[in-house]
Design a protein around this motif. Sequence first.
Motif, PDB file in Angstrom:
ATOM      1  N   SER A  41       0.823  -1.208   0.000  1.00 44.14           N
ATOM      2  CA  SER A  41       0.000   0.000   0.000  1.00 44.14           C
ATOM      3  C   SER A  41       0.853   1.251   0.000  1.00 44.14           C
ATOM      4  O   SER A  41       1.987   1.263   0.481  1.00 44.14           O
ATOM      5  CB  SER A  41      -0.923   0.016   1.229  1.00 44.14           C
ATOM      6  N   ASP A  42       0.258   2.321  -0.525  1.00 45.19           N
ATOM      7  CA  ASP A  42       0.869   3.642  -0.520  1.00 45.19           C
ATOM      8  C   ASP A  42      -0.095   4.609   0.149  1.00 45.19           C
ATOM      9  O   ASP A  42      -1.301   4.588  -0.130  1.00 45.19           O
ATOM     10  CB  ASP A  42       1.147   4.116  -1.948  1.00 45.19           C
ATOM     11  N   PHE A  43       0.442   5.478   1.008  1.00 44.00           N
ATOM     12  CA  PHE A  43      -0.391   6.409   1.758  1.00 44.00           C
ATOM     13  C   PHE A  43       0.218   7.802   1.665  1.00 44.00           C
ATOM     14  O   PHE A  43       1.401   7.997   1.947  1.00 44.00           O
ATOM     15  CB  PHE A  43      -0.507   5.971   3.218  1.00 44.00           C
ATOM     16  N   ALA A  44      -0.601   8.764   1.253  1.00 43.22           N
ATOM     17  CA  ALA A  44      -0.128  10.131   1.077  1.00 43.22           C
ATOM     18  C   ALA A  44       0.101  10.804   2.431  1.00 43.22           C
ATOM     19  O   ALA A  44      -0.612  10.565   3.402  1.00 43.22           O
ATOM     20  CB  ALA A  44      -1.136  10.937   0.267  1.00 43.22           C
ATOM     21  N   THR A  45       1.124  11.684   2.493  1.00 44.60           N
ATOM     22  CA  THR A  45       1.410  12.481   3.687  1.00 44.60           C
ATOM     23  C   THR A  45       1.713  13.909   3.238  1.00 44.60           C
ATOM     24  O   THR A  45       1.338  14.317   2.147  1.00 44.60           O
ATOM     25  CB  THR A  45       2.595  11.897   4.471  1.00 44.60           C
ATOM     26  N   GLY A  46       2.424  14.649   4.091  1.00 43.06           N
ATOM     27  CA  GLY A  46       2.788  16.021   3.754  1.00 43.06           C
ATOM     28  C   GLY A  46       3.937  16.082   2.762  1.00 43.06           C
ATOM     29  O   GLY A  46       4.268  15.090   2.100  1.00 43.06           O
ATOM     30  N   LYS A  47       4.602  17.226   2.668  1.00 46.32           N
ATOM     31  CA  LYS A  47       5.587  17.493   1.637  1.00 46.32           C
ATOM     32  C   LYS A  47       6.987  17.060   2.055  1.00 46.32           C
ATOM     33  O   LYS A  47       7.433  17.326   3.158  1.00 46.32           O
ATOM     34  CB  LYS A  47       5.599  18.992   1.308  1.00 46.32           C
ATOM     35  N   ASN A  48       7.700  16.392   1.120  1.00 45.31           N
ATOM     36  CA  ASN A  48       9.119  16.087   1.283  1.00 45.31           C
ATOM     37  C   ASN A  48       9.392  15.278   2.544  1.00 45.31           C
ATOM     38  O   ASN A  48      10.017  15.754   3.478  1.00 45.31           O
ATOM     39  CB  ASN A  48       9.962  17.373   1.288  1.00 45.31           C
ATOM     40  N   ARG A  49       8.917  14.051   2.577  1.00 46.66           N
ATOM     41  CA  ARG A  49       9.117  13.194   3.727  1.00 46.66           C
ATOM     42  C   ARG A  49      10.587  12.880   3.920  1.00 46.66           C
ATOM     43  O   ARG A  49      11.267  12.453   2.986  1.00 46.66           O
ATOM     44  CB  ARG A  49       8.355  11.875   3.557  1.00 46.66           C
ATOM     45  N   THR A  50      11.113  13.060   5.143  1.00 47.08           N
ATOM     46  CA  THR A  50      12.537  12.836   5.394  1.00 47.08           C
ATOM     47  C   THR A  50      12.805  12.031   6.649  1.00 47.08           C
ATOM     48  O   THR A  50      13.899  12.046   7.169  1.00 47.08           O
ATOM     49  CB  THR A  50      13.281  14.179   5.501  1.00 47.08           C
ATOM     50  N   GLY A  51      11.846  11.350   7.171  1.00 42.68           N
ATOM     51  CA  GLY A  51      12.078  10.528   8.347  1.00 42.68           C
ATOM     52  C   GLY A  51      10.798   9.838   8.747  1.00 42.68           C
ATOM     53  O   GLY A  51       9.716  10.190   8.277  1.00 42.68           O
ATOM     54  N   ILE A  52      10.922   8.866   9.633  1.00 41.38           N
ATOM     55  CA  ILE A  52       9.743   8.092  10.008  1.00 41.38           C
ATOM     56  C   ILE A  52       9.899   7.576  11.425  1.00 41.38           C
ATOM     57  O   ILE A  52      11.001   7.232  11.860  1.00 41.38           O
ATOM     58  CB  ILE A  52       9.541   6.929   9.014  1.00 41.38           C
ATOM     59  N   ALA A  53       8.793   7.557  12.160  1.00 45.13           N
ATOM     60  CA  ALA A  53       8.726   6.933  13.479  1.00 45.13           C
ATOM     61  C   ALA A  53       7.462   6.093  13.519  1.00 45.13           C
ATOM     62  O   ALA A  53       6.396   6.556  13.109  1.00 45.13           O
ATOM     63  CB  ALA A  53       8.713   7.988  14.585  1.00 45.13           C
ATOM     64  N   VAL A  54       7.560   4.852  14.004  1.00 47.17           N
ATOM     65  CA  VAL A  54       6.421   3.941  14.061  1.00 47.17           C
ATOM     66  C   VAL A  54       6.199   3.541  15.516  1.00 47.17           C
ATOM     67  O   VAL A  54       7.119   3.071  16.189  1.00 47.17           O
ATOM     68  CB  VAL A  54       6.662   2.687  13.196  1.00 47.17           C
ATOM     69  N   GLN A  55       4.964   3.740  15.988  1.00 46.41           N
ATOM     70  CA  GLN A  55       4.615   3.414  17.374  1.00 46.41           C
ATOM     71  C   GLN A  55       3.095   3.449  17.487  1.00 46.41           C
ATOM     72  O   GLN A  55       2.399   4.015  16.628  1.00 46.41           O
ATOM     73  CB  GLN A  55       5.275   4.410  18.345  1.00 46.41           C
ATOM     74  N   ASP A  56       2.556   2.881  18.545  1.00 41.71           N
ATOM     75  CA  ASP A  56       1.119   2.927  18.806  1.00 41.71           C
ATOM     76  C   ASP A  56       0.830   4.206  19.585  1.00 41.71           C
ATOM     77  O   ASP A  56       0.826   4.222  20.808  1.00 41.71           O
ATOM     78  CB  ASP A  56       0.698   1.688  19.593  1.00 41.71           C
ATOM     79  N   PHE A  57       0.547   5.284  18.861  1.00 39.94           N
ATOM     80  CA  PHE A  57       0.396   6.590  19.505  1.00 39.94           C
ATOM     81  C   PHE A  57      -0.937   6.748  20.225  1.00 39.94           C
ATOM     82  O   PHE A  57      -1.058   7.603  21.101  1.00 39.94           O
ATOM     83  CB  PHE A  57       0.562   7.699  18.466  1.00 39.94           C
ATOM     84  N   ASP A  58      -1.948   5.955  19.872  1.00 42.63           N
ATOM     85  CA  ASP A  58      -3.262   6.117  20.488  1.00 42.63           C
ATOM     86  C   ASP A  58      -3.672   4.938  21.364  1.00 42.63           C
ATOM     87  O   ASP A  58      -4.792   4.894  21.871  1.00 42.63           O
ATOM     88  CB  ASP A  58      -4.340   6.375  19.433  1.00 42.63           C
ATOM     89  N   GLY A  59      -2.788   3.966  21.559  1.00 40.86           N
ATOM     90  CA  GLY A  59      -3.015   2.903  22.516  1.00 40.86           C
ATOM     91  C   GLY A  59      -4.070   1.895  22.141  1.00 40.86           C
ATOM     92  O   GLY A  59      -4.628   1.227  23.029  1.00 40.86           O
ATOM     93  N   ASP A  60      -4.343   1.703  20.839  1.00 41.09           N
ATOM     94  CA  ASP A  60      -5.384   0.752  20.429  1.00 41.09           C
ATOM     95  C   ASP A  60      -4.820  -0.598  20.005  1.00 41.09           C
ATOM     96  O   ASP A  60      -5.549  -1.468  19.535  1.00 41.09           O
ATOM     97  CB  ASP A  60      -6.233   1.337  19.313  1.00 41.09           C
ATOM     98  N   GLY A  61      -3.499  -0.777  20.157  1.00 36.31           N
ATOM     99  CA  GLY A  61      -2.868  -2.031  19.782  1.00 36.31           C
ATOM    100  C   GLY A  61      -2.412  -2.108  18.353  1.00 36.31           C
ATOM    101  O   GLY A  61      -1.801  -3.112  17.958  1.00 36.31           O
ATOM    102  N   MET A  62      -2.693  -1.083  17.557  1.00 39.08           N
ATOM    103  CA  MET A  62      -2.267  -1.068  16.162  1.00 39.08           C
ATOM    104  C   MET A  62      -1.255   0.057  15.963  1.00 39.08           C
ATOM    105  O   MET A  62      -1.444   1.183  16.439  1.00 39.08           O
ATOM    106  CB  MET A  62      -3.465  -0.889  15.230  1.00 39.08           C
ATOM    107  N   LEU A  63      -0.168  -0.266  15.266  1.00 32.02           N
ATOM    108  CA  LEU A  63       0.931   0.681  15.111  1.00 32.02           C
ATOM    109  C   LEU A  63       0.568   1.803  14.147  1.00 32.02           C
ATOM    110  O   LEU A  63      -0.052   1.577  13.110  1.00 32.02           O
ATOM    111  CB  LEU A  63       2.182  -0.048  14.623  1.00 32.02           C
ATOM    112  N   ASP A  64       0.975   3.017  14.506  1.00 33.81           N
ATOM    113  CA  ASP A  64       0.738   4.209  13.708  1.00 33.81           C
ATOM    114  C   ASP A  64       2.069   4.742  13.184  1.00 33.81           C
ATOM    115  O   ASP A  64       3.142   4.254  13.557  1.00 33.81           O
ATOM    116  CB  ASP A  64       0.030   5.271  14.565  1.00 33.81           C
ATOM    117  N   ILE A  65       2.016   5.756  12.322  1.00 30.90           N
ATOM    118  CA  ILE A  65       3.207   6.281  11.651  1.00 30.90           C
ATOM    119  C   ILE A  65       3.266   7.792  11.796  1.00 30.90           C
ATOM    120  O   ILE A  65       2.244   8.472  11.674  1.00 30.90           O
ATOM    121  CB  ILE A  65       3.200   5.903  10.154  1.00 30.90           C
TER     122      ILE A  65
END
Length: 572
Positions: free
Chosen positions: A427-451
């Motif tokens: 899959s491909d998912f659009a974000t903001g302009k000129n992506r230059t880094g990434i962090a993956v973690q469950d930011f909302d505590g639902d058991g599914m990892l976010d980006i």
Amino acid sequence: MKLLRDFMSVVSLSLTLALLAGVSYSKTVAGNQVNPIPFVNTPLVPDSVAPGGSDFKLTVNGTGFISSSVVQWNGKPLATNFVNGSQLSAVVPAANIAVAGTATVSVLNPAPGGGTSNLGIFDIRKPFSAASFDYYSNLETGSSPNWVITADLNRDGKPDLITALEGDNAISVSLGNGDGAFQPPVPYSVGGVPIAMVAVDLNNDGNLDLVVTRGATFVSALLGNGDGTFQKQLDNDLGDLGAYLAAGDFNNDGKLDLAVPLSSGKVAVLLGNGDGTFQPQLLFDAGSNRAMAAAIGDFNNDGHFDLAVSVFGDGVVSVLLGNGDGTFQPALTNQTPFGPTTVVSADLNGDDALDLVVGSFSGGFSVLLGNGDGTFHSRVDYSTDLGSFGLSTIDLNGDGKLDIVVPDLSGVTTFLGKGDGTFVRRSDFATGKNRTGIAVQDFDGDGMLDIATANHGGSTLSLLKQVNSVLSRTYVKFGNVKVGTKSSRNVTMTNIGKMPITITEIVILGDSKQAYKQSNDCGSQVAPGAHCKITIAFKPTRPDPYRQARVRITDSAVDVPQKIFLTGRGIN
């Protein structure tokens, strides 16, 4: 050339603390045994379970384990069994997995020396075959963010975000609320352009510190106070920084050390004093032209930390086997595509030998499977848009197989792992302009990892929440189709949540929409556990490419409509 110059100004950080060793190792200093700082390999075994299960055995692979090592679950000790210096097991009580969520797993070695390892992520969720994300918010950070990492800086069990701000000569700290929202960013000036960061405990006080490469020469340490704030930086002048840095206990003295690639092609090793300061640098040859990134791993299973260093100008990733005393053997080189950038290590195929994933400036990444003796198989290349500025190896969908997440010029691309070291672009998912880094973690505590991705072209981070409305793929390529004929592809949408998903709209948009048609059996709702099929047909009317088209799906599971991107070419 402009893109290359831009890249050099927003270079990124790769820290994969994933190690494998077969012996227990400690160091004797002045007659006293000093325990090393342990490290944990990814993935954990298992790395996820469904909520509501019974007690289970967790296996933790890594290096630097000793007979008194303790596996920790969210910082609390588990009953631990020492297998050998590269493996521990622990019993996880059923109470720890009663509800969906995300836990952290670490290993603690006691004093003298010792300390806490890096964190492994453990998902409490039902596994699924794919993962979808909702571009749900932009988080204000500051001017021209060029990298982002995540860590729990204030020890509240909620992930925080730390962003390098090229335009402000600062880093910013955004403390997490645990529900996907963050407090306003707090900036810390570092006196030059920040390039890369790691969050580690340099002085073994239980508080995470930050190490930042900045400008062209400095490595700066900011000691943490344990509440998300930091003390004044301590500077080290190295002269000619490359890009990334990595941290590990290279001489087994219970004090964290640094490996910093240099533009000369060398890698500088700074042995730590245990108080946030470092000894004079030791230099080792990795190549001849701009060493960029370093990853840590015990690649030959001798119980000592080794380095894998990407050398941008040489087009290689060099492996420097460690001697266990802070020194390294001559480099063994492995060819990569043009301009290798990020490099991370993990066991991708479950054979107890660490593998490498190397990002490329020319786009995409390469996988080099390890032989367990410090050598690697020939690379297998995977393509994305130009410029892979960072990547993450992590199990996105809870199936026990490591996946790869890559930010590129189009947004974020996910590649799902088969468990054998190969990957499928999903899959491909659009974000903001000129992506230059990434962090993956469950930011909302639902058991599914976010980006989270840094948007260097603006002043924000893009936050992508993993959602219950899962598309089997978001990029459909029809290839060459004869003019006047029709070709069809199917996309499945599955509801993996507990509530029905209401479908508001499924429509094709874009300049080339006339060449595409869609039909579906989704109806107005998709019940929990159910799925529906979207059929897309491509019928070209002329011998041209048809690239500007997408299916837009609006449903109750997402805040921003999901998209399926369509490409095809008509031929005579």
